[in-house]
Write a protein that holds these residues in place. Structure first.
Motif, PDB file in Angstrom:
ATOM      1  N   ASP A 108     -14.156   2.602  25.720  1.00  0.00           N
ATOM      2  CA  ASP A 108     -13.650   1.572  24.815  1.00  0.00           C
ATOM      3  C   ASP A 108     -13.224   2.196  23.492  1.00  0.00           C
ATOM      4  N   VAL A 109     -12.261   1.558  22.857  1.00  0.00           N
ATOM      5  CA  VAL A 109     -11.814   2.001  21.539  1.00  0.00           C
ATOM      6  C   VAL A 109     -12.847   1.529  20.518  1.00  0.00           C
ATOM      7  N   PRO A 110     -13.317   2.415  19.661  1.00  0.00           N
ATOM      8  CA  PRO A 110     -14.291   1.995  18.644  1.00  0.00           C
ATOM      9  C   PRO A 110     -13.727   0.900  17.750  1.00  0.00           C
ATOM     10  N   ALA A 111     -14.603  -0.004  17.330  1.00  0.00           N
ATOM     11  CA  ALA A 111     -14.167  -1.150  16.537  1.00  0.00           C
ATOM     12  C   ALA A 111     -13.732  -0.740  15.130  1.00  0.00           C
ATOM     13  N   GLY A 112     -14.527   0.087  14.461  1.00  0.00           N
ATOM     14  CA  GLY A 112     -14.222   0.468  13.082  1.00  0.00           C
ATOM     15  C   GLY A 112     -13.502   1.784  13.003  1.00  0.00           C
ATOM     16  N   LEU A 113     -12.198   1.762  13.162  1.00  0.00           N
ATOM     17  CA  LEU A 113     -11.440   3.009  13.136  1.00  0.00           C
ATOM     18  C   LEU A 113     -11.072   3.456  11.736  1.00  0.00           C
ATOM     19  N   SER A 114     -11.099   2.562  10.791  1.00  0.00           N
ATOM     20  CA  SER A 114     -10.748   2.968   9.439  1.00  0.00           C
ATOM     21  C   SER A 114     -11.939   3.681   8.799  1.00  0.00           C
ATOM     22  N   PRO A 115     -11.673   4.791   8.107  1.00  0.00           N
ATOM     23  CA  PRO A 115     -12.775   5.546   7.509  1.00  0.00           C
ATOM     24  C   PRO A 115     -13.424   4.778   6.360  1.00  0.00           C
ATOM     25  N   SER A 116     -14.689   5.018   6.196  1.00  0.00           N
ATOM     26  CA  SER A 116     -15.427   4.346   5.127  1.00  0.00           C
ATOM     27  C   SER A 116     -15.165   5.040   3.789  1.00  0.00           C
ATOM     28  N   LEU A 117     -15.595   4.397   2.731  1.00  0.00           N
ATOM     29  CA  LEU A 117     -15.409   4.946   1.388  1.00  0.00           C
ATOM     30  C   LEU A 117     -16.121   6.290   1.206  1.00  0.00           C
ATOM     31  N   PRO A 118     -17.363   6.470   1.701  1.00  0.00           N
ATOM     32  CA  PRO A 118     -17.988   7.799   1.574  1.00  0.00           C
ATOM     33  C   PRO A 118     -17.223   8.894   2.321  1.00  0.00           C
ATOM     34  N   VAL A 119     -16.636   8.552   3.460  1.00  0.00           N
ATOM     35  CA  VAL A 119     -15.856   9.547   4.200  1.00  0.00           C
ATOM     36  C   VAL A 119     -14.610   9.932   3.413  1.00  0.00           C
ATOM     37  N   LEU A 120     -13.954   8.961   2.820  1.00  0.00           N
ATOM     38  CA  LEU A 120     -12.777   9.260   1.996  1.00  0.00           C
ATOM     39  C   LEU A 120     -13.149  10.058   0.747  1.00  0.00           C
ATOM     40  N   ALA A 121     -14.303   9.742   0.152  1.00  0.00           N
ATOM     41  CA  ALA A 121     -14.765  10.492  -1.024  1.00  0.00           C
ATOM     42  C   ALA A 121     -15.086  11.935  -0.647  1.00  0.00           C
ATOM     43  N   LEU A 122     -15.714  12.119   0.502  1.00  0.00           N
ATOM     44  CA  LEU A 122     -15.997  13.473   0.968  1.00  0.00           C
ATOM     45  C   LEU A 122     -14.700  14.219   1.260  1.00  0.00           C
ATOM     46  N   GLY A 123     -13.709  13.505   1.764  1.00  0.00           N
ATOM     47  CA  GLY A 123     -12.400  14.110   1.985  1.00  0.00           C
ATOM     48  C   GLY A 123     -11.750  14.541   0.682  1.00  0.00           C
ATOM     49  N   LEU A 124     -11.940  13.750  -0.360  1.00  0.00           N
ATOM     50  CA  LEU A 124     -11.406  14.123  -1.679  1.00  0.00           C
ATOM     51  C   LEU A 124     -12.084  15.397  -2.192  1.00  0.00           C
ATOM     52  N   VAL A 125     -13.387  15.496  -2.006  1.00  0.00           N
ATOM     53  CA  VAL A 125     -14.107  16.717  -2.387  1.00  0.00           C
ATOM     54  C   VAL A 125     -13.585  17.900  -1.574  1.00  0.00           C
ATOM     55  N   PHE A 126     -13.346  17.669  -0.304  1.00  0.00           N
ATOM     56  CA  PHE A 126     -12.795  18.692   0.581  1.00  0.00           C
ATOM     57  C   PHE A 126     -11.427  19.157   0.069  1.00  0.00           C
ATOM     58  N   CYS A 127     -10.592  18.214  -0.372  1.00  0.00           N
ATOM     59  CA  CYS A 127      -9.274  18.554  -0.914  1.00  0.00           C
ATOM     60  C   CYS A 127      -9.388  19.403  -2.174  1.00  0.00           C
ATOM     61  N   VAL A 128     -10.335  19.052  -3.041  1.00  0.00           N
ATOM     62  CA  VAL A 128     -10.526  19.801  -4.282  1.00  0.00           C
ATOM     63  C   VAL A 128     -11.022  21.217  -3.988  1.00  0.00           C
ATOM     64  N   VAL A 129     -11.958  21.337  -3.045  1.00  0.00           N
ATOM     65  CA  VAL A 129     -12.489  22.665  -2.700  1.00  0.00           C
ATOM     66  C   VAL A 129     -11.387  23.536  -2.093  1.00  0.00           C
ATOM     67  N   LEU A 130     -10.621  22.975  -1.162  1.00  0.00           N
ATOM     68  CA  LEU A 130      -9.536  23.761  -0.566  1.00  0.00           C
ATOM     69  C   LEU A 130      -8.434  24.053  -1.583  1.00  0.00           C
TER      70      LEU A 130
END
Length: 142
Positions: A108-130
């Motif tokens: 089945d396709v997972p119900a919550g496919l949109s990333p949560s705010l903590p995941v997006l914030a961690l992605g922003l940190v990832f962008c800054v580090v890279l």
């Protein structure tokens, strides 16, 4: 004039990175739908290609910014924005990947496919580090 060059660097390297990342994801999806599936060495190869892409393109953008007379912090900002564009493509393609994977495995396709705010914030940190890595590599090479 450096700010215009920075925006051009972000646009060019960001779009190239987004296209290359989308192509890598597309190839991985095509291979996952084949009869053999994706073997571990292929997954490792795609992972290595993704890491090289996420380090090389921001480094090239930062080096281009430094060569144009920009400061280290301008190069850092450009590199971070390039990574952010590539990250945004990954976030947008997440539902497509999940649907394709669910179709391939019969799940089945997972119900919550949109990333949560903590995941997006961690992605922003990832962008800054890279971005910092890319600017550091560019400063060392230039």
């Amino acid at each position: 004039m450096t700010s215009v060059n920075s925006l051009v660097n972000i646009a060019v390297f960001g779009i190239v990175g987004a296209i290359m990342m989308a192509a890598l994801i597309g190839l991985l999806l095509v291979l996952s739908g084949s009869a053999r599936g994706v073997t571990p060495p292929v997954r490792v190869a795609f992972g290595v290609a993704s890491v090289v892409l996420l380090v090389a393109l921001p480094s090239l953008a930062a080096a281009n910014t430094l060569a144009g007379g920009g400061s280290f912090w301008t190069a850092f900002a450009v590199a971070s924005c390039v990574v952010a564009v590539v990250y945004a493509v990954n976030v947008v393609l997440l539902p497509v990947i999940a649907r394709r994977q669910a179709a391939a495995t019969g799940g089945d396709v997972p119900a919550g496919l949109s990333p949560s705010l903590p995941v997006l914030a961690l992605g922003l940190v990832f962008c800054v580090v890279l971005g910092l890595v890319g600017a550091g590599v560019a400063a060392l090479v230039a």
